[in-house]
Design a protein around this motif. Structure first.
Motif, PDB file in Angstrom:
ATOM      1  N   TYR A   1      -0.719   0.490  -7.009  1.00 53.75           N
ATOM      2  CA  TYR A   1      -1.443  -0.632  -7.614  1.00 53.75           C
ATOM      3  C   TYR A   1      -2.604  -1.088  -6.723  1.00 53.75           C
ATOM      4  CZ  TYR A   1       2.888  -0.782 -10.290  1.00 53.75           C
ATOM      5  OH  TYR A   1       3.963  -0.441 -11.071  1.00 53.75           O
ATOM      6  N   MET A   2      -2.700  -0.546  -5.545  1.00 51.97           N
ATOM      7  CA  MET A   2      -3.655  -0.985  -4.546  1.00 51.97           C
ATOM      8  C   MET A   2      -5.016  -0.337  -4.766  1.00 51.97           C
ATOM      9  SD  MET A   2      -2.837  -1.059  -0.467  1.00 51.97           S
ATOM     10  CE  MET A   2      -2.054   0.544  -0.658  1.00 51.97           C
ATOM     11  N   ALA A   3      -6.072  -1.148  -4.714  1.00 50.61           N
ATOM     12  CA  ALA A   3      -7.433  -0.629  -4.872  1.00 50.61           C
ATOM     13  C   ALA A   3      -7.755   0.348  -3.741  1.00 50.61           C
ATOM     14  CB  ALA A   3      -8.425  -1.785  -4.873  1.00 50.61           C
ATOM     15  N   PRO A   4      -8.577   1.367  -4.015  1.00 48.35           N
ATOM     16  CA  PRO A   4      -8.900   2.375  -2.995  1.00 48.35           C
ATOM     17  C   PRO A   4      -9.453   1.780  -1.706  1.00 48.35           C
ATOM     18  CG  PRO A   4      -9.671   3.089  -5.147  1.00 48.35           C
ATOM     19  CD  PRO A   4      -9.204   1.679  -5.310  1.00 48.35           C
ATOM     20  N   GLU A   5     -10.389   0.831  -1.820  1.00 48.66           N
ATOM     21  CA  GLU A   5     -11.003   0.259  -0.616  1.00 48.66           C
ATOM     22  C   GLU A   5     -10.009  -0.560   0.195  1.00 48.66           C
ATOM     23  OE1 GLU A   5     -11.745  -2.790  -3.922  1.00 48.66           O
ATOM     24  OE2 GLU A   5     -11.660  -0.603  -3.714  1.00 48.66           O
ATOM     25  N   TYR A   6      -9.015  -1.129  -0.497  1.00 48.18           N
ATOM     26  CA  TYR A   6      -7.962  -1.903   0.177  1.00 48.18           C
ATOM     27  C   TYR A   6      -7.074  -0.954   0.988  1.00 48.18           C
ATOM     28  CZ  TYR A   6      -4.166  -5.414   0.499  1.00 48.18           C
ATOM     29  OH  TYR A   6      -3.209  -6.287   0.932  1.00 48.18           O
ATOM     30  N   GLY A   7      -6.672   0.142   0.374  1.00 46.60           N
ATOM     31  CA  GLY A   7      -5.792   1.082   1.052  1.00 46.60           C
ATOM     32  C   GLY A   7      -6.466   1.826   2.191  1.00 46.60           C
ATOM     33  N   LEU A   8      -7.749   2.147   2.046  1.00 50.03           N
ATOM     34  CA  LEU A   8      -8.441   2.953   3.050  1.00 50.03           C
ATOM     35  C   LEU A   8      -8.941   2.140   4.237  1.00 50.03           C
ATOM     36  CD1 LEU A   8     -10.513   5.333   0.708  1.00 50.03           C
ATOM     37  CD2 LEU A   8      -8.529   5.939   2.108  1.00 50.03           C
ATOM     38  N   THR A   9      -9.475   0.951   3.963  1.00 49.84           N
ATOM     39  CA  THR A   9     -10.116   0.177   5.031  1.00 49.84           C
ATOM     40  C   THR A   9      -9.522  -1.215   5.228  1.00 49.84           C
ATOM     41  OG1 THR A   9     -11.794  -0.783   3.561  1.00 49.84           O
ATOM     42  CG2 THR A   9     -12.278   1.372   4.520  1.00 49.84           C
TER      43      THR A   9
ATOM     44  N   SER B   1      -5.963  -3.696  -9.601  1.00 50.84           N
ATOM     45  CA  SER B   1      -4.516  -3.780  -9.842  1.00 50.84           C
ATOM     46  C   SER B   1      -4.224  -4.188 -11.279  1.00 50.84           C
ATOM     47  CB  SER B   1      -3.881  -4.787  -8.873  1.00 50.84           C
ATOM     48  OG  SER B   1      -4.104  -4.408  -7.533  1.00 50.84           O
ATOM     49  N   PHE B   2      -5.009  -5.128 -11.797  1.00 51.37           N
ATOM     50  CA  PHE B   2      -4.837  -5.561 -13.180  1.00 51.37           C
ATOM     51  C   PHE B   2      -5.028  -4.387 -14.131  1.00 51.37           C
ATOM     52  CE2 PHE B   2      -6.354  -7.173 -17.244  1.00 51.37           C
ATOM     53  CZ  PHE B   2      -5.436  -8.173 -17.532  1.00 51.37           C
ATOM     54  N   GLY B   3      -6.047  -3.563 -13.874  1.00 45.46           N
ATOM     55  CA  GLY B   3      -6.277  -2.392 -14.720  1.00 45.46           C
ATOM     56  C   GLY B   3      -5.088  -1.442 -14.712  1.00 45.46           C
ATOM     57  N   ILE B   4      -4.496  -1.210 -13.535  1.00 42.15           N
ATOM     58  CA  ILE B   4      -3.336  -0.327 -13.434  1.00 42.15           C
ATOM     59  C   ILE B   4      -2.140  -0.928 -14.173  1.00 42.15           C
ATOM     60  CG2 ILE B   4      -1.705   0.764 -11.850  1.00 42.15           C
ATOM     61  CD1 ILE B   4      -4.513   1.977 -11.795  1.00 42.15           C
ATOM     62  N   VAL B   5      -1.918  -2.239 -14.011  1.00 42.54           N
ATOM     63  CA  VAL B   5      -0.809  -2.897 -14.714  1.00 42.54           C
ATOM     64  C   VAL B   5      -1.024  -2.831 -16.221  1.00 42.54           C
ATOM     65  CG1 VAL B   5       0.388  -5.091 -15.083  1.00 42.54           C
ATOM     66  CG2 VAL B   5      -0.269  -4.404 -12.771  1.00 42.54           C
ATOM     67  N   LEU B   6      -2.261  -2.981 -16.668  1.00 42.23           N
ATOM     68  CA  LEU B   6      -2.586  -2.890 -18.092  1.00 42.23           C
ATOM     69  C   LEU B   6      -2.256  -1.497 -18.621  1.00 42.23           C
ATOM     70  CD1 LEU B   6      -3.728  -4.694 -20.327  1.00 42.23           C
ATOM     71  CD2 LEU B   6      -6.022  -3.925 -19.695  1.00 42.23           C
ATOM     72  N   MET B   7      -2.591  -0.468 -17.854  1.00 43.57           N
ATOM     73  CA  MET B   7      -2.241   0.907 -18.250  1.00 43.57           C
ATOM     74  C   MET B   7      -0.731   1.079 -18.333  1.00 43.57           C
ATOM     75  SD  MET B   7      -4.877   3.156 -15.931  1.00 43.57           S
ATOM     76  CE  MET B   7      -6.511   2.518 -15.573  1.00 43.57           C
ATOM     77  N   GLU B   8      -0.021   0.593 -17.330  1.00 41.64           N
ATOM     78  CA  GLU B   8       1.433   0.733 -17.316  1.00 41.64           C
ATOM     79  C   GLU B   8       2.080  -0.011 -18.483  1.00 41.64           C
ATOM     80  OE1 GLU B   8       5.267  -0.187 -14.368  1.00 41.64           O
ATOM     81  OE2 GLU B   8       3.221  -0.257 -13.571  1.00 41.64           O
ATOM     82  N   THR B   9       1.539  -1.167 -18.820  1.00 42.41           N
ATOM     83  CA  THR B   9       2.111  -1.983 -19.884  1.00 42.41           C
ATOM     84  C   THR B   9       2.070  -1.271 -21.226  1.00 42.41           C
ATOM     85  OG1 THR B   9       1.512  -4.023 -18.721  1.00 42.41           O
ATOM     86  CG2 THR B   9       1.921  -4.194 -21.095  1.00 42.41           C
ATOM     87  N   PHE B  10       1.030  -0.476 -21.461  1.00 46.01           N
ATOM     88  CA  PHE B  10       0.902   0.176 -22.766  1.00 46.01           C
ATOM     89  C   PHE B  10       1.272   1.662 -22.746  1.00 46.01           C
ATOM     90  CE2 PHE B  10      -1.264  -3.741 -23.454  1.00 46.01           C
ATOM     91  CZ  PHE B  10      -1.020  -4.030 -24.788  1.00 46.01           C
TER      92      PHE B  10
ATOM     93  N   ARG C   1       4.855   4.216 -14.738  1.00 45.34           N
ATOM     94  CA  ARG C   1       4.474   3.644 -13.455  1.00 45.34           C
ATOM     95  C   ARG C   1       3.435   4.543 -12.774  1.00 45.34           C
ATOM     96  NH1 ARG C   1      10.272   2.549 -13.091  1.00 45.34           N
ATOM     97  NH2 ARG C   1      10.634   0.273 -12.969  1.00 45.34           N
ATOM     98  N   PRO C   2       2.531   3.972 -11.986  1.00 48.55           N
ATOM     99  CA  PRO C   2       1.561   4.814 -11.265  1.00 48.55           C
ATOM    100  C   PRO C   2       2.231   5.705 -10.222  1.00 48.55           C
ATOM    101  CG  PRO C   2       1.420   2.527 -10.543  1.00 48.55           C
ATOM    102  CD  PRO C   2       2.309   2.531 -11.751  1.00 48.55           C
ATOM    103  N   THR C   3       3.475   5.367  -9.874  1.00 48.78           N
ATOM    104  CA  THR C   3       4.226   6.162  -8.895  1.00 48.78           C
ATOM    105  C   THR C   3       5.197   7.130  -9.563  1.00 48.78           C
ATOM    106  OG1 THR C   3       5.829   4.335  -8.740  1.00 48.78           O
ATOM    107  CG2 THR C   3       4.060   4.392  -7.102  1.00 48.78           C
TER     108      THR C   3
END
Length: 286
Positions: A142-150, A161-170, A174-176
């Protein structure tokens, strides 16, 4: 009254999370945020007493074999989450970044109204800051790329994260999920399926070709997944902001209710939507 108690581990990291959560929640008031009743801190024991949410989390509903959310319920929940984030990003004197948005942190009350919870890794941006840096990482997937990398944190991290949760909801994936790896992610799986193969990624319990109003439902879910992809763009600058997302989600919902047959579980939803929009707006400004 029934309550929920969040007890923090006896460690410096956990106690720091307690301090952060208290700092955030003592000043925030919104219909779609978890309400803190009081706190308890004696010596090496720290806990928060929270409003109890009898319907558990969005994660439990999405991945349970016995529970089911229809299209309107899922849209309503994600609109509630969007209102909460809009308030955090734009409705408070200091922009607040939740930093760990995921279905497990979206709790549902007795009326299935969503409340964003768990502010233990939340960051407050000063008036001069549009981003900050941290060593505290959120949940993988759920973590944005820039958050995880830097470790760079901004309101755009919550948008991703909201976009990923929206995908999972419909999609109910899970992204994992084990089907995803280096060659395919939840985002790329959905991106490659739009616009012609939406049925391959939608929760099969949500949409079937034999369904009444199939075309209207398909158009609705397609629009939502397209919005989710726009939220989860790799580049932070290309992502929407929460005010835009709230407007787009409400527009998708209204279009769906106008085009579909409002019966059974959808009964009176259109009227409730019209009546509630002003309430949502007023509450978000309080």
């Amino acid at each position: 009254m029934p309550i929920a108690v969040k007890v923090f581990n006896q460690s410096d990291v956990a106690f720091k999370s307690f301090d952060v959560e208290c700092e955030v929640l003592k000043n925030l008031r919104h219909r779609n945020l978890t309400k803190v009743i009081t706190g308890c801190f004696v010596d090496n024991f720290k806990a928060l007493v929270l409003e109890y949410m009898p319907n558990g989390s969005l994660d439990q509903w999405l991945h349970s074999q016995s529970n089911f959310l229809d299209i309107v319920q899922r849209i309503n929940i994600m609109i509630d989450v969007a209102y909460a984030l809009e308030y955090l990003h734009h409705g408070y004197t200091t922009p607040v970044v939740h930093c760990d948005l995921k279905p497990a942190n979206v709790l549902l009350d007795e009326e299935m109204v969503a409340h964003v919870s768990d502010f233990s890794v939340t960051k407050l941006l000063t008036e001069e800051e549009s981003f900050t840096q941290t060593e505290t990482l959120a949940t993988l997937g759920y973590m944005a790329p820039e958050y995880g990398l830097t470790g760079m944190v901004s309101t755009q991290c919550d948008i991703y994260s909201f976009g990923i949760v929206l995908m999972e909801t419909f999609s109910r994936k899970r992204p994992t999920d084990e089907v995803f790896g280096e060659d395919m992610s939840l985002r790329s799986w959905i991106r490659d399926s739009l616009p012609h193969h939406v049925l391959q990624v939608v929760d099969p319990n949500l949409l079937g070709e034999e369904d009444r109003d199939f075309t209207v439902k398909l158009q609705c879910v397609s629009s939502i997944l397209e919005l989710a992809l726009n939220c989860a763009m790799e580049s932070p600058e290309k992502r929407l902001n929460m005010t835009e997302i709230v407007a787009k989600l409400n527009g998708i919902k209204h279009q769906f209710l106008r085009g579909g047959s409002v019966t059974s579980t959808l009964g009176n939803v259109f009227l409730e939507t019209i009546l509630s929009e002003n309430l949502h707006y007023v509450v978000s400004k309080l």
